[in-house]
Scaffold this motif. Structure first.
Motif, PDB file in Angstrom:
ATOM      1  N   ASP A 127       5.159  21.031  17.186  1.00  0.00           N
ATOM      2  CA  ASP A 127       5.445  20.229  15.998  1.00  0.00           C
ATOM      3  C   ASP A 127       4.375  19.150  15.873  1.00  0.00           C
ATOM      4  N   ALA A 128       4.125  18.725  14.654  1.00  0.00           N
ATOM      5  CA  ALA A 128       3.106  17.706  14.387  1.00  0.00           C
ATOM      6  C   ALA A 128       3.607  16.781  13.300  1.00  0.00           C
ATOM      7  N   GLU A 129       3.096  15.548  13.308  1.00  0.00           N
ATOM      8  CA  GLU A 129       3.567  14.538  12.359  1.00  0.00           C
ATOM      9  C   GLU A 129       2.442  13.579  12.026  1.00  0.00           C
ATOM     10  N   LEU A 130       2.334  13.238  10.744  1.00  0.00           N
ATOM     11  CA  LEU A 130       1.455  12.173  10.286  1.00  0.00           C
ATOM     12  C   LEU A 130       2.331  11.002   9.854  1.00  0.00           C
ATOM     13  N   GLU A 131       2.022   9.816  10.348  1.00  0.00           N
ATOM     14  CA  GLU A 131       2.821   8.624  10.037  1.00  0.00           C
ATOM     15  C   GLU A 131       1.906   7.497   9.568  1.00  0.00           C
ATOM     16  N   LEU A 132       2.381   6.761   8.581  1.00  0.00           N
ATOM     17  CA  LEU A 132       1.638   5.600   8.100  1.00  0.00           C
ATOM     18  C   LEU A 132       1.904   4.408   9.011  1.00  0.00           C
ATOM     19  N   VAL A 133       0.848   3.719   9.411  1.00  0.00           N
ATOM     20  CA  VAL A 133       1.019   2.519  10.220  1.00  0.00           C
ATOM     21  C   VAL A 133       1.711   1.433   9.406  1.00  0.00           C
ATOM     22  N   ASP A 134       1.300   1.282   8.155  1.00  0.00           N
ATOM     23  CA  ASP A 134       1.920   0.310   7.242  1.00  0.00           C
ATOM     24  C   ASP A 134       2.367   1.068   6.000  1.00  0.00           C
ATOM     25  N   SER A 135       3.651   1.318   5.898  1.00  0.00           N
ATOM     26  CA  SER A 135       4.166   2.111   4.781  1.00  0.00           C
ATOM     27  C   SER A 135       4.065   1.369   3.452  1.00  0.00           C
ATOM     28  N   LEU A 136       4.002   0.019   3.493  1.00  0.00           N
ATOM     29  CA  LEU A 136       3.897  -0.746   2.251  1.00  0.00           C
ATOM     30  C   LEU A 136       2.472  -0.737   1.711  1.00  0.00           C
ATOM     31  N   ASP A 137       1.509  -0.701   2.598  1.00  0.00           N
ATOM     32  CA  ASP A 137       0.098  -0.648   2.196  1.00  0.00           C
ATOM     33  C   ASP A 137      -0.612   0.384   3.072  1.00  0.00           C
ATOM     34  N   PRO A 138      -0.554   1.652   2.691  1.00  0.00           N
ATOM     35  CA  PRO A 138      -1.103   2.711   3.554  1.00  0.00           C
ATOM     36  C   PRO A 138      -2.606   2.651   3.733  1.00  0.00           C
ATOM     37  N   PHE A 139      -3.318   1.881   2.885  1.00  0.00           N
ATOM     38  CA  PHE A 139      -4.775   1.833   2.984  1.00  0.00           C
ATOM     39  C   PHE A 139      -5.276   0.734   3.926  1.00  0.00           C
ATOM     40  N   SER A 140      -4.370  -0.068   4.462  1.00  0.00           N
ATOM     41  CA  SER A 140      -4.799  -1.209   5.268  1.00  0.00           C
ATOM     42  C   SER A 140      -4.914  -0.881   6.751  1.00  0.00           C
ATOM     43  N   GLU A 141      -4.013  -0.050   7.266  1.00  0.00           N
ATOM     44  CA  GLU A 141      -3.964   0.160   8.714  1.00  0.00           C
ATOM     45  C   GLU A 141      -4.279   1.591   9.140  1.00  0.00           C
ATOM     46  N   GLY A 142      -4.140   2.570   8.256  1.00  0.00           N
ATOM     47  CA  GLY A 142      -4.479   3.935   8.620  1.00  0.00           C
ATOM     48  C   GLY A 142      -3.261   4.795   8.918  1.00  0.00           C
ATOM     49  N   ILE A 143      -3.524   5.921   9.619  1.00  0.00           N
ATOM     50  CA  ILE A 143      -2.515   6.944   9.871  1.00  0.00           C
ATOM     51  C   ILE A 143      -2.492   7.268  11.363  1.00  0.00           C
ATOM     52  N   VAL A 144      -1.306   7.519  11.885  1.00  0.00           N
ATOM     53  CA  VAL A 144      -1.135   7.940  13.274  1.00  0.00           C
ATOM     54  C   VAL A 144      -0.836   9.440  13.282  1.00  0.00           C
ATOM     55  N   PHE A 145      -1.604  10.173  14.077  1.00  0.00           N
ATOM     56  CA  PHE A 145      -1.449  11.626  14.189  1.00  0.00           C
ATOM     57  C   PHE A 145      -0.811  11.915  15.551  1.00  0.00           C
TER      58      PHE A 145
END
Length: 240
Positions: free
Chosen positions: A99-117
């Motif tokens: 299984d794999a998941e992409l998660e937003l570090v900051d869900s309110l501003d997804p462009f500020s902190e990036g994505i966790v894989f």
């Protein structure tokens, strides 16, 4: 009766003082101040109108900017959700049960902190991709590439020994997926694994003789024709 309390001498003296003050004010006053005031007033009104115009332009630009930010966020979240779902499917297909998941570090501003894989290899716990082994990283990265390709296909991919850290089974799974499921793109893959390059439409070999690098191009389909009809395959080779 009210006038009787004032004396004529006092009134004349007050009038005289007031007249002197009037004369002094008239002597020291700037008679062009009124004209200067009117000019300044016109300048102020012009600047105020200019400020109002610029403020309207700023508000319009701000509205366009906010609209673009909103559209960017909506487009990003739409693609993010689709890619995340496809990533799960791709990783489960490649690893046969992970299984794999992409998660937003900051869900309110997804462009500020990036994505966790994060991934969960079969029969293992969830891990960040940075903590995986070489083969697990390769499978996770390929699953993400395939998910991105499904969302927005790219016509050309160049991959350098993506199968170096994979076992025979995983090489075959990846090779067959590229062969069968990505016909809308061209893959150039550098590989030393026979179960990868045997599925290629065209083989290009690089070798060295007499300190010179040379290349040879092979069509694997002709070898298949040699097995069934050697004469026909040989004739085609000679004609070409």
């Amino acid at each position: 009766d009210a006038l009787q309390q004032y004396r004529h001498d006092d009134i004349r003296e007050t009038i005289s003082v007031l007249e002197q003050e009037r004369d002094m004010l008239a002597k020291n006053s700037n008679m062009g101040a009124i004209a200067e005031y009117r000019k300044k007033e016109q300048d102020y009104l012009a600047r105020a109108a200019e400020l109002d115009e610029i403020t309207e332009m700023r508000n319009a630009a701000r509205k366009v900017h906010e609209d673009l930010r909103r559209r960017r966020l909506e487009a990003f979240m739409d693609g993010f959700c689709k890619i995340t779902l496809k990533l799960k499917e791709m990783y489960q297909m490649i690893t046969l049960g992970g299984d794999a998941e992409l998660e937003l570090v900051d869900s309110l501003d997804p462009f500020s902190e990036g994505i966790v894989f994060s991934v969960r290899p079969p029969k293992k716990s969830w891990k960040n991709i940075a903590n995986l082994s070489g083969g697990e990283k390769t499978l996770s990265s390929l699953a993400l590439v395939f998910a991105l390709h499904h969302y927005r296909p790219t016509p050309l991919y160049v991959m350098d020994e993506i199968d170096a850290a994979l076992d025979f089974k995983n090489v075959s799974i990846v090779a067959n997926y590229i062969k069968e499921r990505t016909k809308n793109a061209q893959f150039i893959i550098i590989s030393l694994r026979n179960n990868m390059f045997e599925l290629a439409d065209r083989l290009v070999g690089i070798y060295k003789t007499h300190n010179c690098t040379k290349s040879v191009s092979i069509d694997p389909r002709r070898f298949g024709m040699l097995k069934t009809s050697p004469a026909a395959a040989l004739g085609e080779v000679l004609l070409q």
